[in-house]
Design an enzyme around this catalytic site. Structure first.
Site, PDB file in Angstrom:
ATOM      1  N   ARG A 249      20.014   0.229 -10.138  1.00 53.90           N
ATOM      2  CA  ARG A 249      21.211  -0.844  -9.546  1.00 53.90           C
ATOM      3  C   ARG A 249      20.082  -2.422 -10.367  1.00 53.90           C
ATOM      4  O   ARG A 249      18.850  -2.303 -10.613  1.00 53.90           O
ATOM      5  CB  ARG A 249      21.644  -1.334  -8.500  1.00 53.90           C
ATOM      6  CG  ARG A 249      20.911  -1.102  -8.050  1.00 53.90           C
ATOM      7  CD  ARG A 249      20.857  -1.751  -6.230  1.00 53.90           C
ATOM      8  NE  ARG A 249      19.568  -1.632  -5.785  1.00 53.90           N
ATOM      9  CZ  ARG A 249      18.740  -2.173  -5.165  1.00 53.90           C
ATOM     10  NH1 ARG A 249      18.460  -3.418  -5.310  1.00 53.90           N
ATOM     11  NH2 ARG A 249      18.314  -1.712  -3.915  1.00 53.90           N
TER      12      ARG A 249
ATOM     13  N   GLY B  27      13.183   0.171   6.037  1.00 49.77           N
ATOM     14  CA  GLY B  27      12.748  -0.077   7.625  1.00 49.77           C
ATOM     15  C   GLY B  27      12.338   0.333   8.715  1.00 49.77           C
ATOM     16  O   GLY B  27      11.873   0.954   9.698  1.00 49.77           O
TER      17      GLY B  27
ATOM     18  N   ILE C  40      -1.062   4.633   2.508  1.00 45.16           N
ATOM     19  CA  ILE C  40      -2.584   3.349   1.780  1.00 45.16           C
ATOM     20  C   ILE C  40      -2.406   2.647   2.315  1.00 45.16           C
ATOM     21  O   ILE C  40      -1.530   1.494   2.538  1.00 45.16           O
ATOM     22  CB  ILE C  40      -1.541   3.482   0.021  1.00 45.16           C
ATOM     23  CG1 ILE C  40      -0.937   4.502  -0.196  1.00 45.16           C
ATOM     24  CG2 ILE C  40      -2.091   2.648  -0.806  1.00 45.16           C
ATOM     25  CD1 ILE C  40      -1.300   5.721  -0.664  1.00 45.16           C
TER      26      ILE C  40
ATOM     27  N   LYS D 121      15.595  10.840  -1.852  1.00 40.34           N
ATOM     28  CA  LYS D 121      14.571  10.686  -1.583  1.00 40.34           C
ATOM     29  C   LYS D 121      13.499  11.917  -2.348  1.00 40.34           C
ATOM     30  O   LYS D 121      13.113  11.814  -2.847  1.00 40.34           O
ATOM     31  CB  LYS D 121      14.149  10.262   0.301  1.00 40.34           C
ATOM     32  CG  LYS D 121      14.223   9.117   0.202  1.00 40.34           C
ATOM     33  CD  LYS D 121      13.532   8.099   1.902  1.00 40.34           C
ATOM     34  CE  LYS D 121      14.504   6.930   2.191  1.00 40.34           C
ATOM     35  NZ  LYS D 121      14.085   7.189   3.548  1.00 40.34           N
TER      36      LYS D 121
ATOM     37  N   LYS E 292      11.998  -7.793   2.157  1.00 43.30           N
ATOM     38  CA  LYS E 292      11.124  -8.651   0.903  1.00 43.30           C
ATOM     39  C   LYS E 292      11.450 -10.115   0.833  1.00 43.30           C
ATOM     40  O   LYS E 292      12.907 -10.240   1.776  1.00 43.30           O
ATOM     41  CB  LYS E 292      11.316  -8.358  -0.863  1.00 43.30           C
ATOM     42  CG  LYS E 292      10.916  -7.105  -0.806  1.00 43.30           C
ATOM     43  CD  LYS E 292      11.775  -6.179  -2.147  1.00 43.30           C
ATOM     44  CE  LYS E 292      11.425  -4.912  -3.010  1.00 43.30           C
ATOM     45  NZ  LYS E 292      11.984  -4.507  -4.312  1.00 43.30           N
TER      46      LYS E 292
END
Lengths: 70, 452
Positions: free
Chosen positions: B292, B165, B203, B116, B237
């Protein structure tokens, strides 16, 4: 006496308490693992763990009793 | 071009990769665990080999066993799909050492983008904007509070080792931040054995928009527009679409150019995805790069007419990209709904045996299906059993087709998220394109469905 039950089918990943441990409502007792998700199971009431019915690696079904407290 | 490819994966993606290989006349080798003996993809490959017991460490993550099978079956390439070994730099390196082509970028690039902090630094250097935040771990709650004041509330507290998450928490004031810091750090230590924490400005009304890039090994690159993947549950998602209903053509092209330029600067080759978080003023910030093929790649294929798996194989075989940037089509609108084996109310996994399966067919419907009408959906793997993709001349047509297709989709024996998908698609806010990452928590009535 309170029963701490599984809310999904999966395997027992980690057991965070032993018999005799004091637990608070909301405290994670056991972490289940299913389909790449780790789902912590928390105590619903304050109390002392009187029994742990599962071992790490066990398969459990939705609704199975994992542990008991009083 | 590669002649025989081992697919180091399972489920729908293994089947999808095999399909393209067959069309190109490339022979295929499937690998499977004991839990997947009966899976459709093992039948569609030319050959199939047993890897071992169901646990992923003993099957789909068993790199040495996979390489052994690749040799035995005389494969010259390995396609890793997504998940499992797809972003494992050591595996990519081992393939190289064994003289087998890993279909993906170089081990160095995989390794760089997999960290990260290093990825953020590299991409900032390569010209991509970052969300205000710090790229080293925080000392303690006091430092977190100090930094939050500097960035401005709300802020997002993240566990360094987190993923999917887990270990992320939004905080809107100092009291919340201090409380979250103690809790999240404890949790991160317990879950991942690493309590390092980061802090970022949060955000508001964010959208998750990602750019598909493709680069060959001769320094050429292109972007294949964007996918908007804002509808998420537990930061995963659920529904994706291309193009984004939010971006205008100018922003779309600006993001695309920025993404491919950055990818080329870090030496990226093959297909990849740069994920951005986009705020309400269409300002975009780099989130991460996935090195990927992405789960949701079909919607890009639908609007461009380009088979990404074919391009991956061609690039890995050393070919030069066949199209130029200005030749990439953007036609119509495509939506993907992920069908998960999970309770639509609690969103908890629902593994088990499928007893009946009735799937929709019709114009504009593409279905990537990983199971059959009597499959056992194992608790060992990801809950996604299928991807339903609908495409239309415009967004309303794609949405209508998706609603119709989902309404005619029946899975019995296990619970699925189809009711949840339908509920999302029937929201006026979805039709209006108000698809921020807070959608599920904001618009779906049942409060137990809060997305995090």
């Amino acid at each position: 006496m309170a029963e701490i039950r599984s809310n999904m089918a999966g395997s027992v990943w980690k057991i965070l308490v032993s018999k005799g441990d004091k637990v608070h409502a909301g405290e994670d007792i056991i972490i289940l693992e299913s389909m790449k998700m780790e789902i912590p199971i928390a105590a619903e009431e304050n109390g002392t763990i009187t029994e742990v019915h599962v071992n790490e690696g066990d398969f459990v079904n939705d609704g199975d009793i994992l542990a008991e407290s009083e | 071009m590669l002649k025989k490819i081992l697919i180091a994966n399972r489920g729908e993606i293994a089947g999808r990769i095999i399909r393209t290989c067959s069309r190109l006349g490339i022979r295929t080798v499937a690998v499977y665990s004991e839990a997947d003996q009966d899976a459709p993809y093992t039948k569609s490959a030319d050959e199939a080999f047993l890897l071992g017991p169901p646990r992923v460490q003993e099957s789909y993550l068993n790199a040495e066993k996979i390489l052994e099978i690749a040799h035995e079956a005389q494969c010259d390439g390995i396609h890793p799909g997504y998940g499992f070994l797809s972003e494992n730099a050591d595996f990519a390196k081992r393939c190289r050492e064994e003289g087998i082509t890993f279909i993906g970028p170089s081990p160095d690039v995989i390794s760089l983008m997999g960290k990260k902090v290093e990825a953020r630094i590299a991409m900032e250097k390569a010209g991509l904007p970052l969300v205000p935040g710090i790229s080293r771990s925080i000392k303690d709650a006091d430092e977190a509070a100090e930094l939050a004041l500097q960035f401005g509330y709300p802020v997002m507290l993240k566990a360094s080792a987190g993923g999917g998450g887990i270990g992320m928490q939004a905080c809107s004031n100092e009291a919340e931040l201090r409380k979250a810091y103690e809790g999240s750090q404890k949790r991160a230590l317990m879950f991942f054995g690493n309590g390092d924490m980061f802090l970022e400005k949060l955000i508001e009304n964010p959208r998750h928009i990602e750019i598909q890039v493709l680069a060959d090994s001769h320094g050429n690159g292109m972007y294949l527009w964007e996918r908007e993947c804002s509808i998420q549950r537990r930061h995963q998602k659920v529904i994706e679409e291309a193009p984004s209903p939010f971006l205008d053509q100018e922003t779309r092209e600006e993001m695309g150019r920025a993404a491919i330029e950055a990818a080329l600067k870090i030496g990226y080759t093959n297909a990849g995805t740069i994920e951005f978080i986009v705020d309400q003023d269409k300002k975009y910030y780099f989130l991460e790069m996935n090195t990927r093929l992405q789960v949701e790649h079909p919607i890009t294929e639908e609007i461009t007419g380009i088979d990404l798996v074919e391009e991956q194989i061609r690039v890995a075989s050393g070919e030069t990209l066949r199209l130029k940037q200005e030749e990439i089509p953007l036609e119509g609108h495509s939506i993907e709904a992920r069908i998960y084996a999970e309770d639509p109310k609690t969103m908890l996994p629902s593994p088990g045996k499928i007893t009946a399966l009735d799937i929709p067919e019709g114009e504009g419907i593409r279905h990537e299906l990983g199971v059959h009408s009597s499959s056992h959906v194992s608790h060992f793997y990801d809950p996604m059993i299928a991807k339903l993709v609908t495409t239309g001349k415009d967004r309303p047509e794609a949405i209508e087709r998706m609603k119709e297709a989902l309404a005619g989709y029946t899975v019995q024996g296990i619970k699925t998220n189809i009711p949840l998908l339908l509920e999302i698609l029937h929201q006026e806010a979805f039709s209006a394109g108000d698809t921020t990452t807070e959608f599920i928590g904001k618009y779906l009535t049942n409060n137990s469905r809060v997305s995090s």
